[in-house]
Design a protein around this motif. Structure first.
Motif, PDB file in Angstrom:
ATOM      1  N   THR B 228       0.843  -1.193   0.000  1.00  0.00           N
ATOM      2  CA  THR B 228       0.000   0.000   0.000  1.00  0.00           C
ATOM      3  C   THR B 228       0.886   1.253   0.000  1.00  0.00           C
ATOM      4  O   THR B 228       1.899   1.299   0.676  1.00  0.00           O
ATOM      5  N   SER B 384     -12.515   5.260  -5.440  1.00  0.00           N
ATOM      6  CA  SER B 384     -11.714   4.186  -4.852  1.00  0.00           C
ATOM      7  C   SER B 384     -12.142   2.913  -5.578  1.00  0.00           C
ATOM      8  O   SER B 384     -13.229   2.404  -5.340  1.00  0.00           O
ATOM      9  N   LEU B 385     -11.293   2.455  -6.473  1.00  0.00           N
ATOM     10  CA  LEU B 385     -11.736   1.423  -7.423  1.00  0.00           C
ATOM     11  C   LEU B 385     -10.768   0.243  -7.514  1.00  0.00           C
ATOM     12  O   LEU B 385      -9.555   0.438  -7.696  1.00  0.00           O
ATOM     13  N   PRO B 386     -11.289  -0.987  -7.437  1.00  0.00           N
ATOM     14  CA  PRO B 386     -10.449  -2.145  -7.723  1.00  0.00           C
ATOM     15  C   PRO B 386     -10.041  -2.118  -9.198  1.00  0.00           C
ATOM     16  O   PRO B 386     -10.770  -1.566 -10.028  1.00  0.00           O
ATOM     17  N   THR B 404      -6.621  -1.625  -5.101  1.00  0.00           N
ATOM     18  CA  THR B 404      -7.519  -0.533  -5.505  1.00  0.00           C
ATOM     19  C   THR B 404      -6.698   0.734  -5.724  1.00  0.00           C
ATOM     20  O   THR B 404      -5.652   0.926  -5.109  1.00  0.00           O
ATOM     21  N   ALA B 406      -7.120   4.931  -5.656  1.00  0.00           N
ATOM     22  CA  ALA B 406      -8.029   5.931  -5.087  1.00  0.00           C
ATOM     23  C   ALA B 406      -7.484   7.331  -5.285  1.00  0.00           C
ATOM     24  O   ALA B 406      -6.269   7.533  -5.385  1.00  0.00           O
ATOM     25  N   SER B 440      -2.941   6.996  -4.823  1.00  0.00           N
ATOM     26  CA  SER B 440      -2.896   6.010  -3.730  1.00  0.00           C
ATOM     27  C   SER B 440      -3.307   4.633  -4.222  1.00  0.00           C
ATOM     28  O   SER B 440      -4.326   4.490  -4.898  1.00  0.00           O
ATOM     29  N   ILE B 441      -2.508   3.648  -3.856  1.00  0.00           N
ATOM     30  CA  ILE B 441      -2.831   2.256  -4.163  1.00  0.00           C
ATOM     31  C   ILE B 441      -2.955   1.489  -2.852  1.00  0.00           C
ATOM     32  O   ILE B 441      -2.093   1.600  -1.968  1.00  0.00           O
ATOM     33  N   THR B 442      -4.041   0.722  -2.724  1.00  0.00           N
ATOM     34  CA  THR B 442      -4.170  -0.180  -1.578  1.00  0.00           C
ATOM     35  C   THR B 442      -3.899  -1.591  -2.072  1.00  0.00           C
ATOM     36  O   THR B 442      -4.606  -2.085  -2.956  1.00  0.00           O
ATOM     37  N   GLY B 443      -2.863  -2.199  -1.542  1.00  0.00           N
ATOM     38  CA  GLY B 443      -2.538  -3.570  -1.911  1.00  0.00           C
ATOM     39  C   GLY B 443      -2.896  -4.505  -0.780  1.00  0.00           C
ATOM     40  O   GLY B 443      -3.914  -4.333  -0.109  1.00  0.00           O
ATOM     41  N   GLN B 444      -2.073  -5.470  -0.537  1.00  0.00           N
ATOM     42  CA  GLN B 444      -2.358  -6.438   0.521  1.00  0.00           C
ATOM     43  C   GLN B 444      -1.729  -6.013   1.835  1.00  0.00           C
ATOM     44  O   GLN B 444      -0.673  -5.417   1.848  1.00  0.00           O
TER      45      GLN B 444
END
Lengths: 476, 444
Positions: B228, B384-386, B404, B406, B440-444
């Motif tokens: 992230t 905020s999108l996958p 995702t 965002a 911004s990227i949300t990973g694991q």
């Protein structure tokens, strides 16, 4: 045939026409043939900032013909409900299924008796449309609701209140003898509030709805809805964005049930089972969820959005226990699903309108209540998220799902703290079901729209407050 | 059943005359579509649909409009629809009501006759079965092509009004989409897909769709988690068009008037995006396969500049919004009781060809955005999108397991740091790859 009559599909008029056409389908080699006739009166009304800006009635007549040959299914539809138009539609479906429609009238040589006696329309439904509020009544009600929301909201930039009424008369006739007619009435109120304070913007919305209640406005109180929206918008206007990460979450009841609908419900439909796009294809009788989870899909609860007397294949609806204490018990099945997967029909063959063949679809789908209080769930979390108001969501071909949270609060040491926005919950169905560890005793249902292979239909989602031990939260 | 706008007009004239309705217009559509889906080498479902719909609008004595939609063109149905439309007009206030578009019928293109007949079903099934077979043969991990379709359709459209305007257009379109699912021991199932569009099946690049889908699927077989954080981002043309479309209220005059837009009237001539970006809306673009030369009010559809070097230069308009803004209608109206405004086909390009592509050691390529209906807040500007995509690191490309992206849309527009020269044509627009300095990227 014209569009001004109210009830149109009578046995006397339609039985001879449909039996002749069904006989032709059989004589042409179809294994099964089904006609779906639809007469729809739709009304949409919108009030924006104290003005009626949109009032749009529509009138639709249409028919669809489905033919099965082996495992193949062909479907043709048209807005031409004349006998010639239906015959043309049938010929198209037969040809698409690889059959040659019989040319002569040999199928009419002997009188045919294919259809069972008509499952008649319940008497109380015949005047539903007349009992509904007229255009003036609808617009007046919406204006009052709009004004109420305006009085209660702070920093409001735009206020919209909307209504729709969907009155639908159907007739289903098929070569296995099914012959049924029904009238459905769905009404819904929606409210949208946009608040702006400098660079801060927030929008909140709420939708309510019922089926089979002509005097719907008598059951709808817009004052508490306005209170709730005004409070929610006021809270969220200056909320921070959620920080992404993996957290335990408490999901609200009511529309919170969208998570089960998206993450699990779709994967229990035989349309997914036959395509093998569900991770639960081989899970019948197995533990797929935490023992705290019992889930139902049914079409019987009085006046809920997904409630029906018969499905779009003419089958009476029923209560289907999908998951009992975590164990998978049934799939949601329609005629094609039964034929292709062997899972017995559940009265779940549904479609948006005559342009779609039916598919196995959800009706009122919910997780049953558990023994805990909402506070028990929140108190059990040191650092996590309370998802109070859910947005929409979807599930992909591999079972991964996501859905938006419109209003969330941070949980710190078992207590709700600051409001947060911009959260999206992401996960895999197989994981999240096992992570639902606590269910509260406050199950509540909410209306929704579900889009899938057979179009957009009315459904109910629902659940009690529930705790998911860990889930990925997308944010900033 | 066939489309007979002349007969409809005759019936409408007869009924409006009887009811004393002097001003009216109508917008009709007639379509004939066929589609096929296949499963494991056999037809799964074949479908044909013929549909007729007329939207009739009448003006009452106060000059207020009411509408009704109906699916028949006989006199009795029209009579009923006119009564309903008049009842609708009664409850509406007399404010900013639209007259006919002042430019309705100003451009009347004579079109060549368009073939109404669709392809033979068996040929369509054979083409799709072949495509499915080729994809499955491309790698043993590809278990199925669970979502697939090949479709073709004819559509005719008519706008007419009591002022004597009578416009008819027709077109054909075809599309094919293919989505795979993989199954490998010890790995998560993966999926990839693509869609191609054309005027007819015979010109549809199905082989290209097969190649792209197979290539994408294989690229996702091995995947990694990403941490992230903030990353430089490249949007594929399709992904950027999807995102731009989801926030298109910011170029929509009706949304501006309704205060349902990220823009205000004062936003015009302001720098709302990076100076590298040009955007037009062009409903008659040769790669737009649903084109019609007039809109729902009969106004001509033309190429309209929206963003020029990042500056907002125009909104899209109906007759009513154009009147309120003091400009000419732009051909973007959709008829209704409330006439709405919608874009046709975005055309984007680089406004500065001299800018060089940035060289990043590490960046994320967003290939396809998911769940736009859930993850976009069009009135707040946030998303905020996958997504499906890849991380490029030290020259290596690896599929991302699950993540995702965002951000804030208007900030994103300002942070575009490169617009590629190579424009690609998609179903919703023409667009190159778009480079954004940080999201911004949300990973694991």
């Amino acid at each position: 045939m014209t569009q001004s009559q109210t009830i149109r599909f009578s046995e006397e008029t339609w039985k001879p026409i449909l039996e002749t056409l069904l006989a032709k389908a059989k004589a042409s080699g179809a294994d099964f043939c089904e006609f779906f006739l639809e007469h729809k009166r739709y009304l949409r009304c919108l009030v924006e900032n104290g003005r009626v800006t949109d009032v749009a009635p529509s009138l639709t007549l249409g028919a669809g013909v489905r033919v099965f040959v082996g495992e193949q299914d062909a479907y043709a539809s048209s807005t031409d409900l004349s006998q010639k138009g239906l015959a043309h539609c049938l010929d198209s479906a037969l040809a698409m299924a690889g059959l040659n429609p019989v040319k002569n009238n040999s199928h009419q040589a002997t009188p045919v008796s294919i259809l069972k006696p008509l499952r008649k329309l319940p008497q109380n439904k015949t005047n539903w449309l007349e009992k509904c509020p007229d255009i003036k009544g609808v617009s007046g009600f919406l204006l009052k609701a709009n004004q109420t929301l305006k009085q209660k909201a702070q920093k409001s930039e735009s206020i919209a209140t909307s209504y729709f009424r969907d009155w639908q008369e159907i007739m289903v006739a098929s070569s296995d003898g099914t012959f049924a007619t029904d009238v459905r009435l769905t009404q819904s109120m929606g409210s949208n509030l946009l608040c702006v304070d400098g660079a801060h913007r927030t929008s909140v919305h709420e939708r309510a709805g019922k089926t089979g209640v002509p005097q719907y406005f008598e059951t709808y109180d817009y004052a508490p809805v306005a209170d709730d929206l005004a409070q929610s918008a006021g809270t969220m206007l200056h909320a921070d964005f959620v920080q992404s990460g993996k957290y335990p979450v408490v999901m609200a009841n009511h529309f919170g049930g969208v998570i089960f609908h998206e993450a699990c419900g779709h994967l229990l439909e035989t349309t997914q089972i036959q395509r093998k796009t569900s991770p639960f294809v081989d899970s019948m009788g197995k533990q797929i969820a935490h023992t705290a989870v019992t889930a139902i899909d049914e079409g019987l609860t009085d006046s809920e959005f997904g409630t029906l007397d018969i499905d779009d294949e003419g089958m009476p609806v029923e209560k289907t226990v999908l998951i009992e204490k975590g164990i998978l018990k049934r799939f949601i099945s329609d005629r094609a699903g039964e034929k292709l997967t062997g899972h017995q029909r559940t009265g779940s063959g549904r479609r948006q309108d005559y342009t779609f063949p039916p598919a196995s679809r959800m009706r009122n789908t919910f997780i049953e209540a558990g023994p805990h209080s909402k506070q028990d769930l929140i108190s059990s979390i040191d650092r996590g998220l309370y998802c109070k108001r859910m947005g929409g969501g979807s599930v992909g071909a591999t079972g991964s799902f996501n859905f938006a949270v419109d209003e969330a609060y941070w949980i710190e040491n078992g207590k709700l703290t600051k409001p947060l926005k911009g959260a999206i919950l992401i996960g895999e169905a197989v994981d999240v079901l096992k992570n639902i560890s606590m269910c509260a005793n406050d199950r509540s249902l909410a209306p929704g729209f579900c889009g899938s292979v057979s179009g957009t239909i009315y459904v109910t989602v629902g659940q009690p407050h529930l705790k998911v031990d860990s889930i990925t939260v997308g944010g900033r | 059943m066939s489309f007979q706008p002349e007969q409809f007009l005759a019936n409408l004239k007869s009924q409006t005359s009887k009811k004393g309705i002097r001003q009216y217009d109508a917008y009709g559509t007639y379509s004939k579509d066929v589609s096929v889906k296949v499963k494991e080498g056999k037809p799964d479902q074949v479908k044909a649909n013929t549909k007729l719909q007329w939207l009739i609008r009448v003006w009452d004595e106060r000059g207020v409009t009411g509408v009704t939609k109906c699916g028949s063109d006989d006199e009795e149905s029209i009579s009923f629809a006119l009564d309903e439309a008049r009842a609708c007009a009664e409850v509406r206030p007399k404010e900013n009501e639209s007259a006919f578009s002042p430019v309705a019928g100003k451009k009347n293109l004579s079109k060549q006759t368009v073939n109404q007949e669709n392809s033979a079903i068996q040929n369509m099934i054979d083409s799709l079965v072949k495509a499915e077979k080729e994809i499955l043969a491309s790698h043993p991990a590809i278990e199925s092509v669970p979502y697939n379709a090949l479709a073709e359709g004819y559509q005719s459209t008519c706008y007419l009004n009591s002022g004597g305007v009578f416009l008819v257009d027709a077109n054909r379109s075809a599309y094919c989409y293919l989505y795979t699912k993989t199954n490998e021991a010890g790995k998560k199932p993966r999926s990839a897909g693509d869609m191609v569009v054309s005027h007819e099946i015979k010109t549809l690049p199905i082989s290209e769709c097969v190649r792209v889908v197979a290539e994408k699927t294989l690229s996702h077989l091995s995947y990694v988690s990403v941490a992230t954080g903030k990353y430089p981002i490249v949007f594929s043309p399709g992904a950027f068009l999807d995102l731009f479309g989801a926030f298109s209220n910011f170029v929509n005059a009706q949304s501006v008037l309704d205060k349902q837009s990220l823009s205000t009237q004062e936003s015009l001539q302001k720098q709302v995006a990076s100076s590298l970006l040009n955007v037009w809306d062009f409903g008659l673009h040769p790669h737009h396969f649903g084109q019609c030369y007039f809109d729902g009010e009969g106004s001509p559809v033309e190429r309209l500049p929206l963003l020029q070097s990042g500056k907002l230069v125009n909104f899209i308009h109906s007759a009513s919004t154009a009147k309120q803004f003091g400009v000419s209608p732009t051909g973007h109206a959709r008829m209704g009781a409330k006439v709405t405004v919608a874009p046709h086909y975005f055309e984007m390009s680089s406004a500065d060809q001299s800018v060089q592509r940035p060289h990043w050691d590490s960046y994320i390529y967003v290939d396809e955005l998911q769940a736009l209906h859930a993850g976009v807040q069009p009135l707040q500007g946030s998303f905020s999108l996958p997504f499906d995509g890849w991380i490029f690191k030290d020259g290596k490309k690896q599929s991302i397991e699950s993540a995702t992206v965002a951000g804030d849309f208007l900030t994103l527009l300002q942070e575009i740091c490169y617009v590629d020269k190579n424009v690609q044509f998609k179903a919703s627009g023409a667009c190159p790859e778009i480079f954004v300095s940080s999201l911004s990227i949300t990973g694991q």
